[in-house]
Structure formats: C-alpha cells, structure tokens
Write a protein that holds these residues in place. Structure first.
Motif, PDB file in Angstrom:
ATOM      1  N   TRP A  39      -3.655   5.583   0.819  1.00 51.21           N
ATOM      2  CA  TRP A  39      -2.724   4.797   0.011  1.00 51.21           C
ATOM      3  C   TRP A  39      -2.702   3.347   0.480  1.00 51.21           C
ATOM      4  O   TRP A  39      -2.701   3.071   1.675  1.00 51.21           O
ATOM      5  N   SER A  94      -0.988   1.234  -5.179  1.00 50.48           N
ATOM      6  CA  SER A  94       0.424   1.194  -5.569  1.00 50.48           C
ATOM      7  C   SER A  94       0.655   0.318  -6.804  1.00 50.48           C
ATOM      8  O   SER A  94       1.646   0.501  -7.507  1.00 50.48           O
ATOM      9  N   ARG A 101       3.680   5.580  -4.067  1.00 53.89           N
ATOM     10  CA  ARG A 101       3.051   6.802  -3.547  1.00 53.89           C
ATOM     11  C   ARG A 101       3.755   8.066  -4.056  1.00 53.89           C
ATOM     12  O   ARG A 101       3.137   9.110  -4.220  1.00 53.89           O
TER      13      ARG A 101
END
Length: 157
Positions: free
Chosen positions: A95, A100, A107
C-alpha cells in the motif's frame, strides 16, 4: 544466464507499470506492478468492480503483462497465472500514496482488490536504454554496421 535474469528483475523493479490482460480477453489495461522476485510474482492493486477482477471470481486464469521502457532499456512480454488474493499482509506491505489515490476510503476501502501474477515465462529485450540506442544508430550510419540493440532472450520461471 544469471546476468540476464538479474537484468530482467532489476529493470522490471525500476519500472512502475505495464499493460495487463487475460489471455482469453486481451483488452490490455494499464496497471502498476510490484515485484516479488523470490516468488517469481508480480502484484497489482485494483478494484473489485473492474472487469479484470470480475473475470477472476471463478479462479485463476492465464494472463500477460507487457512492459516497455526506453529509459530502463526493457521491453518484455510476461505470461503467467493471474488470481485474486486476499493476503492483507501483502496488501499492507504494498500500500502506498499512489494506490490510495484510487480509493476514497484508502486502504480500508471495501473495493480494494489485490491481484497476484505467478510468472511462467517472459520474452525479454534488454537494451542499453535511450542514449545507447541513439549511439548505436549513429555508429551504424558512420560504419555501415548493424546497430547492437542489446539482448533478446526468453525466461522460464
């Protein structure tokens, strides 16, 4: 051959994205990949609602990932088995700010889907990059010789 394998992985790791598709439905879509050399795997973060994710609901399928970068001097067509993954630890590891940007809830967005491409084979063209290409073309014009465009080889994983 070890040097060629190392060149493939290092350059692929330095490139952010390529075009991913299922073999049965070769509508290539741009996707960022994340390299896991130890497992001969590429990871992708996408949304559950995409055609690609929906196509994998019934199980893994043959896929291809095409990567092209003049700057890194790598052109490759990668084949493997693409599957959905629910590995939350891997998703946490991968991530980032770019991922994002695609998900309103970050997430924790329920639409986040991790894909795993287990590599089977790759056809690779590894060149010296853009500057080396220009040099080789200029040299060929001066000498009449064919330009050295680097290495072309296949890998099996």
């Amino acid at each position: 051959m070890t040097d060629l394998v190392d060149t493939f992985w290092k350059r692929l790791d330095d490139i952010n994205s390529g075009m991913l598709a299922l073999t049965e439905d070769p509508r290539l879509v741009p996707m960022s990949h994340y390299v896991n050399r130890d497992l001969n795997t590429l990871w992708f973060i996408t949304a559950k609602g995409t055609d690609l994710s929906q196509s994998l609901r019934d199980g893994a399928k043959d896929a291809l990932h095409v990567v092209s970068s003049a700057n890194e001097g790598l052109y490759t067509r990668i084949h493997g088995r693409l599957s959905l993954s629910n590995d939350s630890k891997k998703l946490d590891e991968l991530w980032n700010a770019v991922a994002s940007s695609w998900f309103e809830e970050g997430r924790q967005d329920p639409d986040v889907q991790l894909l795993r491409l287990d590599l089977a084979e790759a056809e690779v063209w590894a060149t010296g990059g853009r500057a080396a290409f220009l040099y080789e073309i200029a040299k060929s014009k001066l000498t009449g010789s064919k330009p050295d465009m680097g290495d072309h080889y296949s890998l099996t994983f």
